[in-house]
Design an enzyme around this catalytic site. Structure first.
Site, PDB file in Angstrom:
ATOM      1  CB  CYS A 113      42.692  43.006  53.864  1.00  0.00           C
ATOM      2  SG  CYS A 113      42.526  43.956  52.373  1.00  0.00           S
ATOM      3  CG  HIS A 279      41.241  39.191  52.879  1.00  0.00           C
ATOM      4  ND1 HIS A 279      40.028  39.853  52.963  1.00  0.00           N
ATOM      5  CD2 HIS A 279      42.011  39.925  52.039  1.00  0.00           C
ATOM      6  CE1 HIS A 279      40.079  40.933  52.207  1.00  0.00           C
ATOM      7  NE2 HIS A 279      41.263  41.007  51.622  1.00  0.00           N
ATOM      8  CG  ASN A 309      39.030  42.556  48.671  1.00  0.00           C
ATOM      9  OD1 ASN A 309      38.603  42.594  49.816  1.00  0.00           O
ATOM     10  ND2 ASN A 309      40.302  42.718  48.375  1.00  0.00           N
TER      11      ASN A 309
HETATM   12  O1  UT7 Z   1      42.554  42.805  49.711  1.00  0.00           O
HETATM   13  C1  UT7 Z   1      43.707  43.556  49.503  1.00  0.00           C
HETATM   14  C2  UT7 Z   1      44.823  42.716  49.048  1.00  0.00           C
HETATM   15  N1  UT7 Z   1      44.817  42.646  47.630  1.00  0.00           N
HETATM   16  C3  UT7 Z   1      45.175  41.517  46.998  1.00  0.00           C
HETATM   17  O2  UT7 Z   1      45.424  40.539  47.642  1.00  0.00           O
HETATM   18  C4  UT7 Z   1      45.282  41.556  45.487  1.00  0.00           C
HETATM   19  C5  UT7 Z   1      46.494  40.785  45.029  1.00  0.00           C
HETATM   20  N2  UT7 Z   1      46.734  40.834  43.603  1.00  0.00           N
HETATM   21  C6  UT7 Z   1      45.894  40.315  42.672  1.00  0.00           C
HETATM   22  O3  UT7 Z   1      44.879  39.768  43.041  1.00  0.00           O
HETATM   23  C7  UT7 Z   1      46.262  40.374  41.213  1.00  0.00           C
HETATM   24  O4  UT7 Z   1      47.572  40.885  41.099  1.00  0.00           O
HETATM   25  C8  UT7 Z   1      45.281  41.233  40.360  1.00  0.00           C
HETATM   26  C9  UT7 Z   1      43.956  40.486  40.182  1.00  0.00           C
HETATM   27  C10 UT7 Z   1      45.037  42.559  41.049  1.00  0.00           C
HETATM   28  C11 UT7 Z   1      45.860  41.492  38.986  1.00  0.00           C
HETATM   29  O5  UT7 Z   1      46.223  40.291  38.342  1.00  0.00           O
HETATM   30  P1  UT7 Z   1      47.605  40.196  37.546  1.00  0.00           P
HETATM   31  O6  UT7 Z   1      47.673  38.860  36.979  1.00  0.00           O
HETATM   32  O7  UT7 Z   1      48.689  40.599  38.510  1.00  0.00           O
HETATM   33  O8  UT7 Z   1      47.381  41.225  36.370  1.00  0.00           O
HETATM   34  P2  UT7 Z   1      48.233  42.513  35.980  1.00  0.00           P
HETATM   35  O9  UT7 Z   1      47.958  43.619  36.936  1.00  0.00           O
HETATM   36  O10 UT7 Z   1      49.650  42.129  35.762  1.00  0.00           O
HETATM   37  O11 UT7 Z   1      47.601  42.870  34.597  1.00  0.00           O
HETATM   38  C12 UT7 Z   1      47.760  42.034  33.466  1.00  0.00           C
HETATM   39  C13 UT7 Z   1      47.131  42.695  32.256  1.00  0.00           C
HETATM   40  C14 UT7 Z   1      47.623  44.107  32.025  1.00  0.00           C
HETATM   41  O12 UT7 Z   1      47.762  44.276  30.629  1.00  0.00           O
HETATM   42  P3  UT7 Z   1      49.193  44.222  29.917  1.00  0.00           P
HETATM   43  O13 UT7 Z   1      49.998  45.314  30.541  1.00  0.00           O
HETATM   44  O14 UT7 Z   1      49.724  42.861  30.218  1.00  0.00           O
HETATM   45  O15 UT7 Z   1      48.853  44.437  28.469  1.00  0.00           O
HETATM   46  C15 UT7 Z   1      46.514  44.963  32.550  1.00  0.00           C
HETATM   47  O16 UT7 Z   1      46.433  46.213  31.906  1.00  0.00           O
HETATM   48  O17 UT7 Z   1      45.716  42.790  32.445  1.00  0.00           O
HETATM   49  C16 UT7 Z   1      45.290  44.137  32.212  1.00  0.00           C
HETATM   50  N3  UT7 Z   1      44.181  44.428  33.096  1.00  0.00           N
HETATM   51  C17 UT7 Z   1      42.892  44.228  32.757  1.00  0.00           C
HETATM   52  N4  UT7 Z   1      42.312  43.788  31.629  1.00  0.00           N
HETATM   53  C18 UT7 Z   1      40.967  43.703  31.603  1.00  0.00           C
HETATM   54  C19 UT7 Z   1      44.221  44.895  34.387  1.00  0.00           C
HETATM   55  N5  UT7 Z   1      42.975  44.994  34.877  1.00  0.00           N
HETATM   56  C20 UT7 Z   1      42.130  44.583  33.900  1.00  0.00           C
HETATM   57  C21 UT7 Z   1      40.725  44.473  33.812  1.00  0.00           C
HETATM   58  N6  UT7 Z   1      40.202  44.024  32.648  1.00  0.00           N
HETATM   59  N7  UT7 Z   1      39.904  44.780  34.837  1.00  0.00           N
END
Ligand code: UT7
Length: 352
Positions: A113, A279, A309
């Site tokens: 990135c 980014h 992204n």
């Molecule tokens: O460019 C490289 C650098 N990358 C970044 O900067 C990314 C940084 N991080 C993020 O943008 C966020 O952490 C994410 C968008 C990747 C994830 O968001 P989050 O709020 O941290 O969600 P999470 O991973 O904690 O997931 C929350 C819930 C989970 O369910 P439970 O365990 O709470 O029941 C996941 O299983 O959302 C669920 N989940 C989804 N649900 C529907 C994860 N992905 C999905 C999805 N659709 N695509």
């Protein structure tokens, strides 16, 4: 002498994939993707297209924009984490595709990135050395290669009409936290040595390899023997893994800090920045950076809703769009900032 961006171009692939379409092949929803990341759609390449192809489209447009012919370039810097091949890198492939001179070095960067930021630094150093005057910098990615195509992804690009089975949907759901975030795309800039006020003013780049594990890929690794197997693919090990919350936390604190540092080095108050180009990994991160810097939303533009992204391509695509729609005006101070796998991060201060 300053390093001045004299031409920009983008290379966007044809397939527009909405969140709803992804919902057809896995358990996800427009609502989840939109509220967590701000993404509404992303672009997918044609089968057979590589990051060099998208980079070449962007590069040709950037050279035309700068009024340069292929023979005018002195060096190429190609940033990608999704090269066409493990070897050789995209640099020589682009050199051949564009018909560039052979007495020209191509540098392949893999700072993910932060690739475009690292590329700006390298291009500037090449120019400041006095040995090169015109450098082409490309950031391009083909993330669809990471996607588990055997699980019915062909339906997304209209190559298959078959219904994705419930078992395939369940498997696709295992990687939904990552696959929904990424898109394909490329951006390129021509950077030339020019006298005057405009150009790259400051850069600050950082590396902390103790954070390498928060965004990495375990499969297709030369520590494995052989380096890739059908079992690795079956186990999803050829899809990057990410500790999303950790990356998020680092991003919203380290990017604003890096922007403040380049402003301090350049003796420029943060509020004098006309635009901060962040980014495009997550709209919530972009808004977090904007608030941490105390800037109004219109100074921190985004296009993640349309492209997702695109890793090394996000910053040159955003710069190109802001330039072409008039948001970047001559004399304006701009900060670029990025953070990603490595961890690598940093910022650059630039006068348009
Ligand atoms: O460019 C490289 C650098 N990358 C970044 O900067 C990314 C940084 N991080 C993020 O943008 C966020 O952490 C994410 C968008 C990747 C994830 O968001 P989050 O709020 O941290 O969600 P999470 O991973 O904690 O997931 C929350 C819930 C989970 O369910 P439970 O365990 O709470 O029941 C996941 O299983 O959302 C669920 N989940 C989804 N649900 C529907 C994860 N992905 C999905 C999805 N659709 N695509």
């Amino acid at each position: 002498m300053r390093s001045v961006i004299t031409g920009t171009g983008i290379g966007l692939p044809p397939h527009v994939i909405t969140n709803e379409a992804l919902g057809g092949i896995m358990d996800t929803s427009d609502q989840w993707i939109r509220t967590r990341s701000g993404i509404q759609e992303r672009r997918y390449a044609e089968p057979g297209q590589g990051s060099t192809d998208l980079g070449a489209i962007a590069a040709r447009a950037a050279m035309a924009d700068a009024g340069l012919a292929p023979g005018d370039l002195d060096a190429v810097v190609f940033a990608t984490m999704t090269p066409d091949h493990v070897l050789p890198g995209n640099g020589p492939l682009l050199q051949a595709a564009l018909g560039l001179r052979t007495d020209l070095p191509t540098f392949d960067l893999r700072q993910q990135c932060s690739g475009f930021l690292y590329g700006l630094e390298l291009a500037d150093l090449l120019i400041q050395s006095g040995r090169y005057r015109r450098v082409l910098l490309v950031g391009a990615e083909l993330h669809t290669g990471f996607m588990p195509w055997h699980l019915g992804w062909d339906t997304l690009i209209g190559r298959s009409t078959r219904e994705v089975t419930e078992a395939e949907k369940a498997e696709n759901t295992l990687s939904r936290d990552r696959t929904v975030l990424f898109g394909d795309g490329a951006g390129a800039v021509v950077i030339e040595a020019k006298e005057g006020e405009a150009g790259l003013l400051q850069t600050r780049l950082f590396t902390d390899g103790t954070g390498a594990g928060v965004l990495t890929m375990h499969g297709a690794s030369f520590k494995r023997r052989p380096f890739v197997t059908p079992e690795q693919i079956q186990a999803g090990e050829t899809i990057p893994v990410m500790s999303g919350k950790e990356v998020f936390r680092s991003a919203v604190s380290l990017m604003p800090q890096a922007v403040r540092e380049v402003c301090a080095l350049g003796k420029v108050p943060v509020e004098d920045l006309g635009l901060v180009l962040v980014h495009q990994a997550n709209l919530r991160i972009i808004e977090g950076v904007q608030k941490a810097l105390g800037l109004p939303p219109e100074k921190v533009p985004h296009n993640i809703e349309r492209y997702g992204n695109t890793t090394a391509a996000t910053l040159p695509i955003l710069f190109h769009e802001c330039l072409k729609d008039g948001r970047i005006r001559p004399g304006m101070l701009i900060a670029f900032t990025a953070l990603g796998s490595g961890l690598h991060w940093g910022a650059a201060l630039y006068r348009a």
